[in-house]
Every structure is written in structure tokens, then in C-alpha cells.
Design a protein around this motif. Structure first.
Motif, PDB file in Angstrom:
ATOM      1  N   PHE A 141       2.488   1.287  -3.748  1.00  0.00           N
ATOM      2  CA  PHE A 141       2.349   2.363  -4.696  1.00  0.00           C
ATOM      3  C   PHE A 141       1.129   3.257  -3.751  1.00  0.00           C
ATOM      4  O   PHE A 141       1.509   4.312  -5.401  1.00  0.00           O
ATOM      5  CB  PHE A 141       0.035   1.383  -4.237  1.00  0.00           C
ATOM      6  CG  PHE A 141      -1.276   2.107  -5.543  1.00  0.00           C
ATOM      7  CD1 PHE A 141      -0.669   1.665  -6.467  1.00  0.00           C
ATOM      8  CD2 PHE A 141      -1.780   2.924  -4.949  1.00  0.00           C
ATOM      9  CE1 PHE A 141      -1.820   2.119  -7.292  1.00  0.00           C
ATOM     10  CE2 PHE A 141      -2.306   3.405  -5.958  1.00  0.00           C
ATOM     11  CZ  PHE A 141      -2.928   2.618  -7.104  1.00  0.00           C
ATOM     12  N   ASP A 142       1.014   3.842  -2.860  1.00  0.00           N
ATOM     13  CA  ASP A 142       0.858   5.202  -2.989  1.00  0.00           C
ATOM     14  C   ASP A 142       1.893   5.968  -3.162  1.00  0.00           C
ATOM     15  O   ASP A 142       1.706   7.436  -3.866  1.00  0.00           O
ATOM     16  CB  ASP A 142       0.748   5.463  -1.285  1.00  0.00           C
ATOM     17  CG  ASP A 142      -1.015   5.114  -0.471  1.00  0.00           C
ATOM     18  OD1 ASP A 142      -1.195   4.566  -1.550  1.00  0.00           O
ATOM     19  OD2 ASP A 142      -0.686   4.934   0.398  1.00  0.00           O
TER      20      ASP A 142
ATOM     21  N   ALA B 138      -7.415   2.561  -9.108  1.00  0.00           N
ATOM     22  CA  ALA B 138      -6.553   3.950  -9.199  1.00  0.00           C
ATOM     23  C   ALA B 138      -6.908   4.396 -10.818  1.00  0.00           C
ATOM     24  O   ALA B 138      -6.924   5.475 -11.097  1.00  0.00           O
ATOM     25  CB  ALA B 138      -5.665   4.206  -8.845  1.00  0.00           C
ATOM     26  N   ASN B 139      -8.024   3.282 -11.538  1.00  0.00           N
ATOM     27  CA  ASN B 139      -8.208   3.334 -12.691  1.00  0.00           C
ATOM     28  C   ASN B 139      -6.490   4.005 -13.433  1.00  0.00           C
ATOM     29  O   ASN B 139      -6.782   4.905 -14.016  1.00  0.00           O
ATOM     30  CB  ASN B 139      -9.148   4.413 -13.361  1.00  0.00           C
ATOM     31  CG  ASN B 139      -9.512   4.582 -13.996  1.00  0.00           C
ATOM     32  OD1 ASN B 139      -9.586   3.210 -15.178  1.00  0.00           O
ATOM     33  ND2 ASN B 139     -10.446   4.776 -14.801  1.00  0.00           N
ATOM     34  N   TRP B 140      -4.960   3.632 -13.465  1.00  0.00           N
ATOM     35  CA  TRP B 140      -3.851   3.733 -14.138  1.00  0.00           C
ATOM     36  C   TRP B 140      -4.120   3.374 -15.391  1.00  0.00           C
ATOM     37  O   TRP B 140      -4.998   2.828 -15.881  1.00  0.00           O
ATOM     38  CB  TRP B 140      -2.700   3.032 -13.671  1.00  0.00           C
ATOM     39  CG  TRP B 140      -2.424   3.664 -12.655  1.00  0.00           C
ATOM     40  CD1 TRP B 140      -3.294   4.878 -11.430  1.00  0.00           C
ATOM     41  CD2 TRP B 140      -0.909   3.224 -11.647  1.00  0.00           C
ATOM     42  NE1 TRP B 140      -1.538   4.560 -10.886  1.00  0.00           N
ATOM     43  CE2 TRP B 140      -0.678   3.856 -10.665  1.00  0.00           C
ATOM     44  CE3 TRP B 140       0.520   2.685 -12.071  1.00  0.00           C
ATOM     45  CZ2 TRP B 140       0.590   3.700  -9.956  1.00  0.00           C
ATOM     46  CZ3 TRP B 140       0.626   2.683 -11.246  1.00  0.00           C
ATOM     47  CH2 TRP B 140       0.799   2.791 -10.506  1.00  0.00           C
TER      48      TRP B 140
ATOM     49  N   GLN C 170       0.765  -1.700  -0.159  1.00  0.00           N
ATOM     50  CA  GLN C 170       0.001   0.318   0.266  1.00  0.00           C
ATOM     51  C   GLN C 170       0.969   1.232  -0.036  1.00  0.00           C
ATOM     52  O   GLN C 170       0.687   1.962  -0.810  1.00  0.00           O
ATOM     53  CB  GLN C 170      -0.357   0.275   1.348  1.00  0.00           C
ATOM     54  CG  GLN C 170      -1.843   1.077   1.509  1.00  0.00           C
ATOM     55  CD  GLN C 170      -2.627   1.376   0.010  1.00  0.00           C
ATOM     56  OE1 GLN C 170      -4.051   0.188   0.719  1.00  0.00           O
ATOM     57  NE2 GLN C 170      -2.855   1.934  -0.742  1.00  0.00           N
TER      58      GLN C 170
ATOM     59  N   VAL D  62       3.001   8.724 -10.380  1.00  0.00           N
ATOM     60  CA  VAL D  62       1.982   8.864 -12.188  1.00  0.00           C
ATOM     61  C   VAL D  62       0.649   9.655 -12.296  1.00  0.00           C
ATOM     62  O   VAL D  62       0.820  10.564 -13.003  1.00  0.00           O
ATOM     63  CB  VAL D  62       1.136   7.244 -11.776  1.00  0.00           C
ATOM     64  CG1 VAL D  62       0.062   7.458 -12.818  1.00  0.00           C
ATOM     65  CG2 VAL D  62       2.197   6.012 -12.315  1.00  0.00           C
ATOM     66  N   GLN D  63       0.770  10.035 -11.325  1.00  0.00           N
ATOM     67  CA  GLN D  63      -0.375  11.612 -11.175  1.00  0.00           C
ATOM     68  C   GLN D  63       0.038  12.737 -11.336  1.00  0.00           C
ATOM     69  O   GLN D  63      -0.529  13.187 -12.292  1.00  0.00           O
ATOM     70  CB  GLN D  63      -1.663  11.627  -9.531  1.00  0.00           C
ATOM     71  CG  GLN D  63      -2.359  10.327  -9.449  1.00  0.00           C
ATOM     72  CD  GLN D  63      -3.462   9.977 -10.555  1.00  0.00           C
ATOM     73  OE1 GLN D  63      -4.059  10.586 -11.355  1.00  0.00           O
ATOM     74  NE2 GLN D  63      -3.347   8.562 -10.475  1.00  0.00           N
TER      75      GLN D  63
ATOM     76  N   MET E 126       3.824   5.213  -5.676  1.00  0.00           N
ATOM     77  CA  MET E 126       4.389   5.066  -7.307  1.00  0.00           C
ATOM     78  C   MET E 126       2.898   5.901  -7.853  1.00  0.00           C
ATOM     79  O   MET E 126       2.458   6.747  -9.365  1.00  0.00           O
ATOM     80  CB  MET E 126       3.861   3.726  -7.463  1.00  0.00           C
ATOM     81  CG  MET E 126       5.638   3.372  -7.366  1.00  0.00           C
ATOM     82  SD  MET E 126       7.229   4.184  -8.344  1.00  0.00           S
ATOM     83  CE  MET E 126       7.424   5.020  -7.317  1.00  0.00           C
ATOM     84  N   ASN E 127       1.616   6.024  -6.890  1.00  0.00           N
ATOM     85  CA  ASN E 127       0.529   6.509  -7.635  1.00  0.00           C
ATOM     86  C   ASN E 127       1.064   8.183  -7.711  1.00  0.00           C
ATOM     87  O   ASN E 127       0.154   9.120  -8.805  1.00  0.00           O
ATOM     88  CB  ASN E 127      -0.796   6.619  -6.269  1.00  0.00           C
ATOM     89  CG  ASN E 127      -1.941   6.408  -7.502  1.00  0.00           C
ATOM     90  OD1 ASN E 127      -2.483   6.502  -8.773  1.00  0.00           O
ATOM     91  ND2 ASN E 127      -2.928   7.530  -6.834  1.00  0.00           N
TER      92      ASN E 127
ATOM     93  N   LEU F  14      -5.391  -2.654  -6.552  1.00  0.00           N
ATOM     94  CA  LEU F  14      -4.804  -1.026  -6.138  1.00  0.00           C
ATOM     95  C   LEU F  14      -4.290  -0.182  -7.854  1.00  0.00           C
ATOM     96  O   LEU F  14      -5.650   0.434  -7.654  1.00  0.00           O
ATOM     97  CB  LEU F  14      -3.880  -0.676  -4.992  1.00  0.00           C
ATOM     98  CG  LEU F  14      -3.249  -0.984  -3.711  1.00  0.00           C
ATOM     99  CD1 LEU F  14      -1.861  -1.007  -3.557  1.00  0.00           C
ATOM    100  CD2 LEU F  14      -4.071  -0.375  -3.213  1.00  0.00           C
ATOM    101  N   VAL F  15      -3.775  -0.653  -8.206  1.00  0.00           N
ATOM    102  CA  VAL F  15      -3.827   0.199 -10.262  1.00  0.00           C
ATOM    103  C   VAL F  15      -4.776  -0.053 -10.135  1.00  0.00           C
ATOM    104  O   VAL F  15      -5.924   1.145 -10.944  1.00  0.00           O
ATOM    105  CB  VAL F  15      -2.797  -0.278 -11.158  1.00  0.00           C
ATOM    106  CG1 VAL F  15      -2.739  -0.307 -12.158  1.00  0.00           C
ATOM    107  CG2 VAL F  15      -0.958  -0.247 -10.379  1.00  0.00           C
TER     108      VAL F  15
END
Length: 237
Positions: A43-44, A131-133, A40, A50-51, A46-47, A127-128
Motif C-alpha cells: 500500500f505504501d 488515506a482517503n483516496w 502495508q 497515487v499521491q 501504491m500510495n 488502508l485506502v
């Protein structure tokens, strides 16, 4: 590189007889395993990257390199896609933290548009998805197989996370030195509307580009065939 990789041996004569049943079960049951804290957190991190990338590049390509190992493929994909953002994920901190040392192809690894992260893909995939990457290409490059028949559910296409992993990416690209593994994945993918073909990976020994992964180089040096399965979403027309 001297090849000393043994060919895969299996007790399966063909595609596993329970494959369709296993896939159908996972498609009809939600995967509710709790997320591991370290994944988690990974991912946070990396997210956020990405954002931020998408905020600056609304049409930018996000490329996912799953099971990236030492990250050789991640670096090569980043160089090949200079305007994209490549995220390499592997469960092993040891592999993630190793440096790729290949002086013959040193220039091939020079890129700054990638990130490597340690995470459990059973969690990271979900998680990806949540988050709808907007992933354009999703790579799964060697080795996974688990060739014994009784281990079918340890292969990606027999796992509980198969529905989520196959929902990520406009294209899903797998490579393996075990063709049957890709044939099974191809059949399973048909149940979620992904279609594609298996082809032989060809790499010239005098090529200026290295093999995509160290495993690929080892298999090819051992005289084994390597195969690629490229899947795309079935048109709704």
C-alpha cells in the motif's frame, strides 16, 4: 476459447436469511485485525504513486480494480481511461506476475497508466479508506461466490471489511455469473446508501475488444449468463 466452466450450484433458495443481520453486525463493530506487513508495504508503494499522480492531476481519476487476477481487466480499464490511474490488486503473486497472452486482442492491452500489486484486500481496503483516496470507480470482477449457505460470511457482502470496501469509490461495479450473489450484494449495499441495478453483460463474439476478464470469457464461452451490478451513492437531497 472452449467453454468448460460449470454453472454455480447452491443450496440457497434465495437471499440468505441472515444477510441483513450479518451486515448490521459488521457495520456496528470496528474491524481491528492487524495489517499484514506485506500489504502495508504494498500500500505504501501504491500510495506514493497515487499521491504523485494527484499532485500532477488534481482532478485525475483513480480507479481501483480489486481481485484483478492476471490484470487483464486492469489493462483494459487503463486503456479505456487514458487520463486516469488504475490500480489492480490481487492476493496472489502468481496471478499478478503472469502475463496476459491474447494475440488476437494484443492492442487492447497497450497502456502505461496502471499498476498491479499483490496485497490482502481485507487490509488494503482499510488502508485506502484511511488515506482517503479519491476513487471514481471501484471494480470487483468475478469470482468470489462461496455458494454454500454456511459460507455466507466468506462472500464480500458478508465479510467484516464490507463497510470499508463499500465506502470506496463514487461507483462500485461488480460482475458475476451468479445472479444471487449480486442480489445479495445489492441488498447489503442498501444498508450503506449504495443503490443500483443488475443488468446482463452482453459481449459480441466478433467484438474487437476482449471480454473484461479471462473468467468472463470462459463463462460466456460456456453459455452462462454474466451479470453486472452498478452501484452509486444515494443522494443526500
Amino acid at each position: 476459447m472452449l467453454g468448460d466452466s460449470k454453472a454455480i450450484v447452491t443450496n440457497q433458495p434465495g437471499i440468505h436469511e441472515k444477510l441483513d443481520e450479518i451486515v448490521a453486525k459488521h457495520l456496528s463493530h470496528e474491524f481491528k485485525k492487524p495489517y499484514q506487513a506485506h500489504t502495508q508495504a504494498a500500500f505504501d508503494e501504491m500510495n506514493a504513486l497515487v499521491q504523485a499522480f494527484l499532485a500532477k492531476n488534481p482532478q485525475g481519476e483513480v480507479i481501483l480494480d480489486a481481485c484483478c487476477g492476471v490484470g487483464q481487466s486492469t489493462r483494459l480499464l487503463a486503456k479505456q481511461n487514458p487520463n486516469g490511474l488504475v490500480i489492480g490488486v490481487d492476493k496472489s503473486a502468481h496471478r499478478i506476475n503472469r502475463n496476459v497472452e491474447d494475440h488476437q486482442h494484443a492492442d487492447s492491452y497497450q497502456a502505461d497508466n496502471y499498476h498491479l500489486v499483490r496485497a490482502d484486500l481485507n487490509d488494503f481496503y482499510r488502508l485506502v479508506k484511511a488515506a482517503n483516496w479519491p476513487v471514481s470507480k471501484h471494480y470487483i470482477l468475478y469470482p468470489n461466490p462461496w455458494p454454500k449457505s454456511k459460507h455466507i460470511q466468506r462472500r464480500w457482502h458478508g465479510s467484516a471489511v464490507f463497510p470499508q470496501m463499500t465506502s470506496i469509490g463514487q461507483q462500485l461495479i461488480l460482475r458475476s455469473n451468479w445472479r444471487l450473489y449480486l442480489e445479495e450484494f445489492q441488498q447489503a449495499a442498501g444498508q450503506v446508501g449504495l443503490l443500483g441495478d443488475i443488468s446482463l453483460v452482453e459481449h459480441e463474439s466478433d467484438s474487437q475488444e476482449p471480454a473484461l476478464t479471462p473468467f468472463e470469457a470462459k463463462y460466456l464461452a460456456s453459455g452462462q449468463n454474466c451479470y453486472q451490478l452498478k452501484l452509486s451513492r444515494k443522494s443526500s437531497d
